[in-house]
Design an enzyme around this catalytic site. Structure first.
Site, PDB file in Angstrom:
ATOM      1  N   GLY A  67      33.793  -2.997   9.969  1.00 33.64           N
ATOM      2  CA  GLY A  67      32.658  -3.797   9.513  1.00 33.64           C
ATOM      3  C   GLY A  67      32.294  -4.907  10.485  1.00 33.64           C
ATOM      4  O   GLY A  67      33.058  -5.271  11.385  1.00 33.64           O
ATOM      5  N   HIS A  68      31.130  -5.490  10.238  1.00 35.31           N
ATOM      6  CA  HIS A  68      30.603  -6.528  11.125  1.00 35.31           C
ATOM      7  C   HIS A  68      31.530  -7.731  11.207  1.00 35.31           C
ATOM      8  O   HIS A  68      32.123  -8.143  10.215  1.00 35.31           O
ATOM      9  CB  HIS A  68      29.219  -6.966  10.665  1.00 35.31           C
ATOM     10  CG  HIS A  68      29.208  -7.605   9.308  1.00 35.31           C
ATOM     11  ND1 HIS A  68      29.389  -8.949   9.145  1.00 35.31           N
ATOM     12  CD2 HIS A  68      29.058  -7.081   8.079  1.00 35.31           C
ATOM     13  CE1 HIS A  68      29.339  -9.236   7.851  1.00 35.31           C
ATOM     14  NE2 HIS A  68      29.135  -8.108   7.191  1.00 35.31           N
ATOM     15  N   ASP A  69      31.671  -8.254  12.393  1.00 35.87           N
ATOM     16  CA  ASP A  69      32.465  -9.453  12.669  1.00 35.87           C
ATOM     17  C   ASP A  69      33.971  -9.246  12.495  1.00 35.87           C
ATOM     18  O   ASP A  69      34.741 -10.215  12.566  1.00 35.87           O
ATOM     19  CB  ASP A  69      32.029 -10.660  11.809  1.00 35.87           C
ATOM     20  CG  ASP A  69      30.556 -11.014  12.021  1.00 35.87           C
ATOM     21  OD1 ASP A  69      29.708 -10.420  11.325  1.00 35.87           O
ATOM     22  OD2 ASP A  69      30.275 -11.843  12.898  1.00 35.87           O
ATOM     23  N   HIS A  87      34.403  -9.200   8.723  1.00 37.32           N
ATOM     24  CA  HIS A  87      35.140 -10.453   8.970  1.00 37.32           C
ATOM     25  C   HIS A  87      36.655 -10.316   8.792  1.00 37.32           C
ATOM     26  O   HIS A  87      37.369 -11.315   8.898  1.00 37.32           O
ATOM     27  CB  HIS A  87      34.643 -11.602   8.077  1.00 37.32           C
ATOM     28  CG  HIS A  87      33.196 -11.951   8.289  1.00 37.32           C
ATOM     29  ND1 HIS A  87      32.779 -12.818   9.269  1.00 37.32           N
ATOM     30  CD2 HIS A  87      32.092 -11.520   7.657  1.00 37.32           C
ATOM     31  CE1 HIS A  87      31.458 -12.924   9.203  1.00 37.32           C
ATOM     32  NE2 HIS A  87      31.025 -12.144   8.247  1.00 37.32           N
TER      33      HIS A  87
END
Ligand SMILES: CC(C)(COP(=O)(O)OP(=O)(O)OC[C@H]1O[C@@H](n2cnc3c(N)ncnc32)[C@H](O)[C@@H]1OP(=O)(O)O)[C@@H](O)C(=O)NCCC(=O)NCCS
Length: 166
Positions: A67-69, A87
């Site tokens: 996932g993003h970050d 995250h």
């Protein structure tokens, strides 16, 4: 050194499924180390706040999603179908069994082992073995003293790390 690089079917840097209205349309390109291996049908989302990271010598097997970050450290192993929430942080040397799910914003400590199918909703201390849904520390966990799975990962990682550093 095992083969490295990003498989042609992997999708790297797409905008996250949900765009964060606070960050507008900006998406940071993922930072995938040149010694990492990213296999077929993997997706690594672009970051909203910073670059999604896949560290040196990390092996991301087929059908994983990052996932993003998310920050995946060096020498990690993500077995097929692993899903890492946005995250989330995997410190160095974390190994995820088949079909692991890590909840967004969770941190998994260095060298931890997540059993196949584990659903990780809380931070995992370094070096522990967690299994189940919701994942908990393996009751019989004496991982340091236990015989590790005999697949040679630790030996391979030590040798490869020296090669990449050289
Ligand atoms: C978690 C793991 C590392 C533990 O290995 P181990 O220490 O040899 O575990 P054991 O087989 O001795 O099992 C210990 C106990 O944990 C349980 N257990 C093991 N793996 C489990 C899992 N993934 N989920 C839930 N429980 C699990 C066993 O049922 C056993 O319980 P019991 O003591 O009540 O009988 C291993 O089972 C695992 O899941 N490895 C991931 C393998 C994988 O996906 N590899 C990817 C290859 S590409």
């Amino acid at each position: 050194l095992k083969p490295r690089g990003v498989h042609v079917t992997a999708v790297i840097g797409s905008p996250p499924e949900h765009r964060d209205w606070q960050h507008g349309d900006q998406v940071h390109t993922p930072d995938i180390h040149h010694s990492a291996r990213v296999n077929a049908f993997v997706t690594v989302d672009g970051g909203l706040k910073s670059r999604t990271r896949v560290g040196a010598l990390t092996f991301v097997m087929a059908h994983c999603h990052i996932g993003h970050d998310a920050q995946i450290g060096d020498g990690c192993e993500l077995a097929p179908g692993t899903v890492i929430g946005g995250h989330a942080v995997l410190e160095d040397g974390v190994r995820c069994g088949i079909g692991v799910l890590v909840r967004p914003f969770v941190r998994v400590g260095a060298g931890a082992r997540l059993g196949a199918g584990a659903v990780v909703v809380k931070d995992v201390p370094a070096g522990e073995v967690w299994v189940g849904n919701p994942a908990r520390k393996l009751a019989a966990d004496d991982w340091a003293g236990r015989e590790r799975e005999r697949d040679g990962w630790d030996e391979w990682y030590a040798a490869s790390r020296a090669e990449v550093a050289a």
